[in-house]
Design a protein around this motif. Structure first.
Motif, PDB file in Angstrom:
ATOM      1  N   TYR A 158       0.844  -1.181   0.000  1.00 32.38           N
ATOM      2  CA  TYR A 158       0.000   0.000   0.000  1.00 32.38           C
ATOM      3  C   TYR A 158       0.887   1.241   0.000  1.00 32.38           C
TER       4      TYR A 158
ATOM      5  N   GLN B 249       0.820   5.498   1.018  1.00 32.77           N
ATOM      6  CA  GLN B 249       0.086   6.498   1.772  1.00 32.77           C
ATOM      7  C   GLN B 249       0.729   7.866   1.602  1.00 32.77           C
TER       8      GLN B 249
ATOM      9  N   SER C  87      -1.705  13.030   4.987  1.00 31.20           N
ATOM     10  CA  SER C  87      -3.090  13.421   5.239  1.00 31.20           C
ATOM     11  C   SER C  87      -4.106  12.627   4.416  1.00 31.20           C
ATOM     12  N   GLN C  88      -3.712  11.463   3.968  1.00 29.23           N
ATOM     13  CA  GLN C  88      -4.640  10.594   3.250  1.00 29.23           C
ATOM     14  C   GLN C  88      -4.566   9.179   3.818  1.00 29.23           C
ATOM     15  N   GLY C  89      -5.604   8.386   3.543  1.00 32.75           N
ATOM     16  CA  GLY C  89      -5.548   6.981   3.893  1.00 32.75           C
ATOM     17  C   GLY C  89      -4.695   6.214   2.902  1.00 32.75           C
ATOM     18  N   PRO C  90      -4.217   5.037   3.278  1.00 31.81           N
ATOM     19  CA  PRO C  90      -3.406   4.230   2.359  1.00 31.81           C
ATOM     20  C   PRO C  90      -4.193   3.830   1.114  1.00 31.81           C
TER      21      PRO C  90
ATOM     22  N   PHE D 287      -4.109   0.900  -2.111  1.00 34.24           N
ATOM     23  CA  PHE D 287      -3.569  -0.352  -2.633  1.00 34.24           C
ATOM     24  C   PHE D 287      -2.703  -0.086  -3.864  1.00 34.24           C
TER      25      PHE D 287
ATOM     26  N   TYR E 273       3.898   0.614   2.470  1.00 35.04           N
ATOM     27  CA  TYR E 273       3.725  -0.454   3.454  1.00 35.04           C
ATOM     28  C   TYR E 273       3.705  -1.815   2.760  1.00 35.04           C
TER      29      TYR E 273
ATOM     30  N   PRO F 261      -0.376 -11.352   5.843  1.00 37.32           N
ATOM     31  CA  PRO F 261      -1.290 -11.735   6.928  1.00 37.32           C
ATOM     32  C   PRO F 261      -0.602 -12.493   8.044  1.00 37.32           C
TER      33      PRO F 261
ATOM     34  N   ARG G  88      -7.590  -8.984   9.212  1.00 36.45           N
ATOM     35  CA  ARG G  88      -6.693  -8.197  10.043  1.00 36.45           C
ATOM     36  C   ARG G  88      -5.340  -8.089   9.360  1.00 36.45           C
ATOM     37  N   LEU G  89      -4.897  -6.871   9.147  1.00 34.38           N
ATOM     38  CA  LEU G  89      -3.613  -6.621   8.511  1.00 34.38           C
ATOM     39  C   LEU G  89      -2.703  -5.849   9.451  1.00 34.38           C
TER      40      LEU G  89
ATOM     41  N   PHE H 113       0.169  -3.181   9.415  1.00 33.51           N
ATOM     42  CA  PHE H 113       0.784  -2.211   8.513  1.00 33.51           C
ATOM     43  C   PHE H 113       2.199  -1.836   8.900  1.00 33.51           C
ATOM     44  N   GLY H 114       2.560  -1.899  10.123  1.00 36.99           N
ATOM     45  CA  GLY H 114       3.894  -1.474  10.519  1.00 36.99           C
ATOM     46  C   GLY H 114       4.107   0.006  10.253  1.00 36.99           C
ATOM     47  N   ARG H 115       5.357   0.432  10.222  1.00 32.40           N
ATOM     48  CA  ARG H 115       5.657   1.858  10.026  1.00 32.40           C
ATOM     49  C   ARG H 115       5.976   2.193   8.582  1.00 32.40           C
TER      50      ARG H 115
ATOM     51  N   LEU I  60      -8.818   5.973  10.886  1.00 32.73           N
ATOM     52  CA  LEU I  60      -9.073   5.646   9.486  1.00 32.73           C
ATOM     53  C   LEU I  60     -10.043   4.484   9.378  1.00 32.73           C
TER      54      LEU I  60
ATOM     55  N   PHE J 268      -9.596   3.019   1.637  1.00 29.73           N
ATOM     56  CA  PHE J 268      -9.582   3.848   2.838  1.00 29.73           C
ATOM     57  C   PHE J 268     -10.305   5.175   2.641  1.00 29.73           C
ATOM     58  N   GLY J 269     -10.875   5.656   3.718  1.00 32.25           N
ATOM     59  CA  GLY J 269     -11.416   7.000   3.758  1.00 32.25           C
ATOM     60  C   GLY J 269     -10.324   7.997   4.111  1.00 32.25           C
TER      61      GLY J 269
ATOM     62  N   ARG K 127      -9.384  13.305  12.172  1.00 34.38           N
ATOM     63  CA  ARG K 127      -8.278  13.726  13.032  1.00 34.38           C
ATOM     64  C   ARG K 127      -8.840  14.139  14.376  1.00 34.38           C
TER      65      ARG K 127
END
Lengths: 112, 119
Positions: free
Chosen positions: A36, A38, A41-44, A46, A87, A91, A99-100, A102-104, B91, B110-111, B115
């Motif tokens: 993924y 990212q 200020s946004q979601g990740p 794919f 990222y 699994p 459930r995933l 993501f780590g850093r 999120l 994702f959305g 915040r």
């Protein structure tokens, strides 16, 4: 959940190819590997998913060696807009469907 | 079509107050996920729903956190008696399903996140 190991950060210049390698030594037999992206200020989002050998789409390529204990995301000819966190997800044994971990991730910075 | 939407986009609250965060998944997506991302950190899984049921609640950090999903669509994450350490981006994501076989992960969409700042 499988633990993945990625570099914390990478730097590149516009037009170069970038390869980000992820280690996942305890990957399970049936596990797919997913990447993924990212932006701030946004979601990740794919990017790509694969099980073995090589997968390519319009954005990236994913290389997976035979032992599947690592994978490499390859971004051809990066631009400034590719600056983001990447990222690597696996699994892992005993994971619950859905459930995933993501780590850093890897912070990729592309310079002009 | 519309993507995943979340509201509010920003929330400032005082310590001890309750907050509700809302997620509208992509229409037709049966799986819904909540994550938390603290500044400079990766995503922390909180909970996921398959339909209206939550098979895995183990990611919720404390009993102050709860989530529900009704009608197989909208989900609400509630944080009671907020603490400063709850400050983060929350999120939400949705997918067609959680995957038909173990090891394969459906793409999660994702959305933009909510915040949350707890003063």
């Amino acid at each position: 959940l499988a633990k993945t190991t990625q570099p914390i950060s990478m730097d590149s210049y516009e037009g170069q190819e970038v390869n980000i390698t992820c280690s996942h030594n305890n990957i399970a037999t049936n596990d797919y590997i997913t990447w993924y992206q990212q932006f701030p200020s946004q979601g990740p989002r794919f990017i790509i998913q694969g099980y073995k050998t090589k997968v390519t789409n319009e954005v990236a390529s994913l290389f997976i060696p035979a032992d599947r204990k690592s994978s490499t995301l390859s971004l051809p000819r990066v631009s400034l807009s590719d600056t983001a966190v990447y990222y690597c997800l696996v699994p892992g044994r005993g994971s619950t469907l859905g459930r995933l971990y993501f780590g850093r991730g890897t912070q990729l910075t592309v310079w002009p | 079509g519309a993507g995943v939407s979340q509201s509010p986009s920003n929330k400032v609250t005082e310590k001890g107050k309750d907050v509700e965060l809302r997620c509208d998944p992509i229409s037709g997506h049966t799986a819904l996920y909540w994550y938390r991302q603290s500044l400079g950190q990766g995503l922390e899984f909180l909970i996921y729903f398959q339909g209206n049921s939550a098979p895995d609640k183990s990611g919720l950090p404390s009993d102050r956190f709860s989530a529900e999903r009704t009608g197989g669509s909208v989900s609400t994450l509630t944080i009671q008696r907020t603490q400063q350490e709850d400050s983060a981006v929350y999120l939400c994501a949705s997918s067609v399903a959680t995957g038909t076989k173990r090891g394969y992960q459906e793409t999660q969409y994702f959305g933009p996140g909510t915040r949350l700042l707890v003063l």
